[in-house]
Design an enzyme around this catalytic site. Structure first.
Site, short mmCIF file in Angstrom:
data_model
loop_
_atom_site.label_atom_id
_atom_site.label_comp_id
_atom_site.label_asym_id
_atom_site.label_seq_id
_atom_site.Cartn_x
_atom_site.Cartn_y
_atom_site.Cartn_z
N PHE A 121 0.86 -1.18 0.00
CA PHE A 121 0.00 0.00 0.00
C PHE A 121 0.90 1.23 0.00
O PHE A 121 1.91 1.27 0.70
CB PHE A 121 -0.91 -0.02 1.23
CG PHE A 121 -2.19 0.71 1.03
CD1 PHE A 121 -3.27 0.10 0.40
CD2 PHE A 121 -2.34 2.01 1.47
CE1 PHE A 121 -4.47 0.78 0.20
CE2 PHE A 121 -3.54 2.69 1.28
CZ PHE A 121 -4.59 2.07 0.64
N ASP A 161 -1.36 -6.03 7.65
CA ASP A 161 -1.15 -7.42 7.25
C ASP A 161 0.24 -7.94 7.57
O ASP A 161 0.51 -9.13 7.39
CB ASP A 161 -1.40 -7.55 5.74
CG ASP A 161 -2.73 -6.94 5.35
OD1 ASP A 161 -3.77 -7.40 5.86
OD2 ASP A 161 -2.74 -5.99 4.55
N ILE A 185 -0.98 6.83 5.29
CA ILE A 185 -1.35 8.20 4.97
C ILE A 185 -2.79 8.46 5.39
O ILE A 185 -3.67 7.63 5.17
CB ILE A 185 -1.14 8.46 3.46
CG1 ILE A 185 0.35 8.31 3.14
CG2 ILE A 185 -1.67 9.83 3.05
CD1 ILE A 185 0.68 8.35 1.67
N THR A 211 -11.10 9.60 7.21
CA THR A 211 -11.57 9.05 8.49
C THR A 211 -10.37 8.82 9.39
O THR A 211 -9.24 9.17 9.05
CB THR A 211 -12.30 7.71 8.27
OG1 THR A 211 -11.35 6.74 7.82
CG2 THR A 211 -13.43 7.84 7.25
N HIS A 234 -9.27 5.87 10.06
CA HIS A 234 -8.82 4.52 9.74
C HIS A 234 -7.29 4.39 9.85
O HIS A 234 -6.78 3.37 10.29
CB HIS A 234 -9.29 4.15 8.33
CG HIS A 234 -9.02 2.75 7.94
ND1 HIS A 234 -9.66 1.67 8.53
CD2 HIS A 234 -8.18 2.22 7.01
CE1 HIS A 234 -9.22 0.55 7.98
NE2 HIS A 234 -8.33 0.86 7.06
N LEU A 278 9.96 -0.59 13.75
CA LEU A 278 8.73 0.00 13.25
C LEU A 278 9.09 1.09 12.23
O LEU A 278 9.11 2.27 12.55
CB LEU A 278 7.90 0.57 14.41
CG LEU A 278 6.52 1.07 14.06
CD1 LEU A 278 5.63 -0.07 13.57
CD2 LEU A 278 5.87 1.73 15.27
N ARG A 338 9.65 11.61 4.55
CA ARG A 338 10.12 10.68 5.59
C ARG A 338 10.73 9.39 5.03
O ARG A 338 11.14 8.54 5.79
CB ARG A 338 8.97 10.35 6.52
CG ARG A 338 8.58 11.52 7.42
CD ARG A 338 7.35 11.18 8.27
NE ARG A 338 7.08 12.20 9.25
CZ ARG A 338 6.44 13.34 9.03
NH1 ARG A 338 5.99 13.61 7.81
NH2 ARG A 338 6.22 14.21 9.99
#
Length: 138
Positions: free
Chosen positions: A10, A44, A68, A72, A74, A99, A114
């Protein structure tokens, strides 16, 4: 040191560049990348990370992703769930999991800014954590 890298598909324009930079950093640090795995998204990643941490030839896992902000919250749900699951796996196997996932609350332009710092720090983190673990487990 043998590492694995798990990359989110993604936001691939961002994450593919993160992967290139992480590979460069690993090479500079003389790390062997045993596996490079793709996950559909940051949410995932944990099941793939779990499988990698079970392998004897994987000392640590670097995760790379970019969450990003949309319209909402989410992005916040995904970020918190992924971070918690990855932390739990690191503790379970006593192996570093970094991470290298930027976000939440980040706009696309921030994700591009980033790419390098997040990818490089994610690789550096597993090396530092591994060193500390070895030092205290003597």
């Amino acid at each position: 040191m043998n590492i694995a890298i798990v990359v989110s598909e993604f936001n691939e324009e961002v994450t593919s560049r993160m992967l290139s930079i992480a590979k460069e950093k690993a090479e500079l640090m003389k790390l062997k990348i045993s596996f490079t795995c793709m996950a559909p998204g940051a949410y995932d990643m944990p099941i793939i990370v779990d499988a990698l941490l079970q392998k004897k030839d994987v000392d640590a896992v670097v995760t790379l992703g970019a969450i990003i902000k949309g319209q909402t919250k989410h992005d916040e749900v995904i970020s918190h769930a992924a971070a918690q699951a990855l932390t739990d796996l690191s503790l379970k196997y006593q192996k570093p999991v970094s991470l290298g996932i930027s976000g939440p609350g980040m706009q696309e332009r921030h994700a591009y800014a980033r790419i390098r710092p997040v990818a490089e720090r994610a690789v550096e983190a597993v090396v530092k954590i591994s060193g500390e673990l070895k030092r205290i487990q003597k």
